[in-house]
Every structure is written in C-alpha cells, then in structure tokens.
Scaffold this active site. Structure first.
Site, PDB file in Angstrom:
ATOM      1  N   CYS A 140      -9.676  10.066  29.363  1.00 13.67           N
ATOM      2  CA  CYS A 140     -10.042   8.918  27.936  1.00 13.67           C
ATOM      3  C   CYS A 140     -10.543   8.724  27.439  1.00 13.67           C
ATOM      4  O   CYS A 140     -12.378   8.480  27.420  1.00 13.67           O
ATOM      5  CB  CYS A 140      -9.525   7.541  28.301  1.00 13.67           C
ATOM      6  SG  CYS A 140      -9.867   6.457  26.640  1.00 13.67           S
ATOM      7  N   ASP A 188     -18.446   5.961  13.762  1.00  9.58           N
ATOM      8  CA  ASP A 188     -18.098   6.050  13.921  1.00  9.58           C
ATOM      9  C   ASP A 188     -17.699   7.198  12.902  1.00  9.58           C
ATOM     10  O   ASP A 188     -18.476   8.076  12.619  1.00  9.58           O
ATOM     11  CB  ASP A 188     -16.298   5.582  12.737  1.00  9.58           C
ATOM     12  CG  ASP A 188     -15.376   6.275  13.082  1.00  9.58           C
ATOM     13  OD1 ASP A 188     -14.002   5.243  13.583  1.00  9.58           O
ATOM     14  OD2 ASP A 188     -14.790   7.127  12.538  1.00  9.58           O
ATOM     15  N   HIS A 225     -11.540  -0.117  30.286  1.00 10.94           N
ATOM     16  CA  HIS A 225      -9.939   0.565  29.664  1.00 10.94           C
ATOM     17  C   HIS A 225      -9.129  -0.558  29.205  1.00 10.94           C
ATOM     18  O   HIS A 225      -8.720  -0.791  30.335  1.00 10.94           O
ATOM     19  CB  HIS A 225      -9.862   1.622  30.281  1.00 10.94           C
ATOM     20  CG  HIS A 225      -8.852   2.516  30.119  1.00 10.94           C
ATOM     21  ND1 HIS A 225      -8.452   3.131  28.499  1.00 10.94           N
ATOM     22  CD2 HIS A 225      -7.699   2.283  30.025  1.00 10.94           C
ATOM     23  CE1 HIS A 225      -7.916   3.669  28.311  1.00 10.94           C
ATOM     24  NE2 HIS A 225      -6.731   3.357  28.817  1.00 10.94           N
ATOM     25  N   HIS A 247      -7.423   3.247  23.380  1.00  7.73           N
ATOM     26  CA  HIS A 247      -8.731   2.508  24.298  1.00  7.73           C
ATOM     27  C   HIS A 247      -9.183   1.576  23.547  1.00  7.73           C
ATOM     28  O   HIS A 247     -10.132   1.924  22.450  1.00  7.73           O
ATOM     29  CB  HIS A 247      -9.746   3.494  24.797  1.00  7.73           C
ATOM     30  CG  HIS A 247     -11.370   2.295  25.265  1.00  7.73           C
ATOM     31  ND1 HIS A 247     -11.357   3.303  26.364  1.00  7.73           N
ATOM     32  CD2 HIS A 247     -11.886   1.438  25.090  1.00  7.73           C
ATOM     33  CE1 HIS A 247     -12.097   2.390  26.947  1.00  7.73           C
ATOM     34  NE2 HIS A 247     -12.744   1.341  26.174  1.00  7.73           N
ATOM     35  N   HIS A 287     -10.263  -0.740  20.566  1.00  9.41           N
ATOM     36  CA  HIS A 287     -11.544  -0.630  19.589  1.00  9.41           C
ATOM     37  C   HIS A 287     -11.377  -1.466  18.824  1.00  9.41           C
ATOM     38  O   HIS A 287     -10.297  -2.240  18.181  1.00  9.41           O
ATOM     39  CB  HIS A 287     -11.625   0.576  19.279  1.00  9.41           C
ATOM     40  CG  HIS A 287     -10.363   1.323  18.852  1.00  9.41           C
ATOM     41  ND1 HIS A 287      -9.601   1.889  19.473  1.00  9.41           N
ATOM     42  CD2 HIS A 287     -10.621   1.954  17.898  1.00  9.41           C
ATOM     43  CE1 HIS A 287      -9.272   3.223  18.447  1.00  9.41           C
ATOM     44  NE2 HIS A 287      -9.324   2.307  17.575  1.00  9.41           N
ATOM     45  N   HIS A 305     -12.823  -1.743  14.784  1.00  6.78           N
ATOM     46  CA  HIS A 305     -13.833  -1.428  13.618  1.00  6.78           C
ATOM     47  C   HIS A 305     -14.586  -2.813  12.842  1.00  6.78           C
ATOM     48  O   HIS A 305     -13.698  -2.979  12.444  1.00  6.78           O
ATOM     49  CB  HIS A 305     -13.010  -0.836  12.761  1.00  6.78           C
ATOM     50  CG  HIS A 305     -11.894   0.012  13.487  1.00  6.78           C
ATOM     51  ND1 HIS A 305     -11.992   1.564  13.070  1.00  6.78           N
ATOM     52  CD2 HIS A 305     -10.283   0.753  13.751  1.00  6.78           C
ATOM     53  CE1 HIS A 305     -10.963   2.985  13.522  1.00  6.78           C
ATOM     54  NE2 HIS A 305     -10.652   1.559  14.519  1.00  6.78           N
TER      55      HIS A 305
HETATM   56  P1  5GP Z   1      -8.183   4.360  15.348  1.00 11.25           P
HETATM   57  O1  5GP Z   1      -7.440   5.424  14.533  1.00 11.25           O
HETATM   58  O2  5GP Z   1      -7.827   4.879  16.754  1.00 11.25           O
HETATM   59  O3  5GP Z   1      -7.674   3.114  14.787  1.00 11.25           O
HETATM   60  O4  5GP Z   1      -9.707   4.706  15.331  1.00 11.25           O
HETATM   61  C1  5GP Z   1     -10.381   5.539  16.227  1.00 11.25           C
HETATM   62  C2  5GP Z   1     -11.170   6.007  15.322  1.00 11.25           C
HETATM   63  O5  5GP Z   1     -12.823   7.090  16.560  1.00 11.25           O
HETATM   64  C3  5GP Z   1     -11.570   7.010  14.499  1.00 11.25           C
HETATM   65  O6  5GP Z   1     -12.197   5.921  13.386  1.00 11.25           O
HETATM   66  C4  5GP Z   1     -11.814   8.182  14.191  1.00 11.25           C
HETATM   67  O7  5GP Z   1     -13.018   8.502  12.931  1.00 11.25           O
HETATM   68  C5  5GP Z   1     -12.460   7.521  15.506  1.00 11.25           C
HETATM   69  N1  5GP Z   1     -13.063   8.227  16.272  1.00 11.25           N
HETATM   70  C6  5GP Z   1     -12.323   9.618  16.759  1.00 11.25           C
HETATM   71  N2  5GP Z   1     -12.943  10.325  18.178  1.00 11.25           N
HETATM   72  C7  5GP Z   1     -14.370  10.383  17.633  1.00 11.25           C
HETATM   73  C8  5GP Z   1     -15.504  10.593  19.004  1.00 11.25           C
HETATM   74  O8  5GP Z   1     -14.972  11.591  19.042  1.00 11.25           O
HETATM   75  N3  5GP Z   1     -16.889  10.418  18.594  1.00 11.25           N
HETATM   76  C9  5GP Z   1     -16.731   8.743  17.661  1.00 11.25           C
HETATM   77  N4  5GP Z   1     -17.864   8.573  17.038  1.00 11.25           N
HETATM   78  N5  5GP Z   1     -15.829   7.935  16.605  1.00 11.25           N
HETATM   79  C10 5GP Z   1     -14.126   8.851  17.389  1.00 11.25           C
HETATM   80 ZN    ZN Z   2     -10.482   4.115  28.133  1.00 17.17          ZN
END
Ligand code: 5GP
Ligand code: ZN
Length: 112
Positions: free
Chosen positions: A3, A29, A45, A96, A98, A100
């Site tokens: 993960c 991000d 997790h 996982h 999160h 924003h």
């Molecule tokens: P989701 O699309 O699941 O709501 O948000 C995932 C977020 O994780 C996205 O905004 C993406 O830019 C961010 N993200 C994906 N991979 C990485 C990474 O390796 N490092 C960081 N800092 N952010 C990441």
């Molecule tokens: Zn995780």
C-alpha cells in the site's frame, strides 16, 4: 501489504511531511489541485471512509484535530475544503483512507 500510503507513513517512500504523531501522518499532495493541498492519513491501514467503525474511529477524530491545527498554521483563515473520495465513482485512486485539505483559492460547489 503493498500500500503506497502505508509506505509513505512508514517513511519507506519519501514525501513532503507537514505533520506527524503516533497515529497520524500529513504530507503534501504530489499533484496539488490548489495552492495548499495536503493529505492527512491514519498510520494504520484503513481502506476508505466506508471502513470506519467504532473500533478504528478514534484516529479519525485525531485527524480532524490535526486538520484544524494545520489550517491555522497554513494560514487558511478564509476557509478550506476537506474531501475524502470513497470507491470508484468518487475517484478514489489510493485505497488507504485519506483526507484532502485544499485551500488558498476559492472553491466551486458542487464538485465535479
Ligand atoms: P484520491 O484520488 O484517492 O482521492 O487521492 C489520492 C491522491 O494521492 C491524489 O491527489 C494524488 O495526487 C496523490 N498521490 C498519489 N501518489 C502520491 C505519491 O506518491 N506522493 C504524494 N505525495 N501524493 C500522491
Ligand atoms: Zn495502507
């Protein structure tokens, strides 16, 4: 477990850390959608907001305490948005939990 955010929280994959305690990790991000775009995650997790239960919800309370502190530190006096995408329709790309935290510009509503 394979993960990405577990690895980021454990320091196995580098990130721009903005906050850490024994339960919570927060980092910038990699693809910011606003001048301030931070992700706040539990170190343990949890798959998504749909997997929050009475057993694991303590960390969610902690996450929101952290968010309110960070908002002050990051100067988001004019307001900010907290978003958690859940599952495919909402566009959750990392499985996982999160949150924003987006700020530093005006937001539109409803989101796309
Ligand atoms: P989701 O699309 O699941 O709501 O948000 C995932 C977020 O994780 C996205 O905004 C993406 O830019 C961010 N993200 C994906 N991979 C990485 C990474 O390796 N490092 C960081 N800092 N952010 C990441
Ligand atoms: Zn995780």
């Amino acid at each position: 477990m394979d993960c990405l955010f577990c690895k980021i929280a454990a320091g196995e994959i580098p990130s721009s850390k903005v906050y850490e305690d024994e339960l919570v990790y927060a980092f910038k991000d990699i693809e910011p959608q606003a001048p301030v775009h931070v992700l706040v995650i539990p170190k343990e997790h949890i798959q998504s907001a749909a997997a929050i239960t009475s057993e694991n919800s303590g960390v969610v309370a902690r996450i929101f305490e952290v968010i309110s502190k960070l908002a002050v530190e990051m100067g988001l006096d004019n307001g900010f948005r907290v978003v958690s995408n859940v599952g495919e329709s909402a566009g959750q790309s990392v499985r996982h939990l999160h949150f924003h935290v987006l700020g530093g510009r005006d937001m539109t509503w409803p989101p796309g």
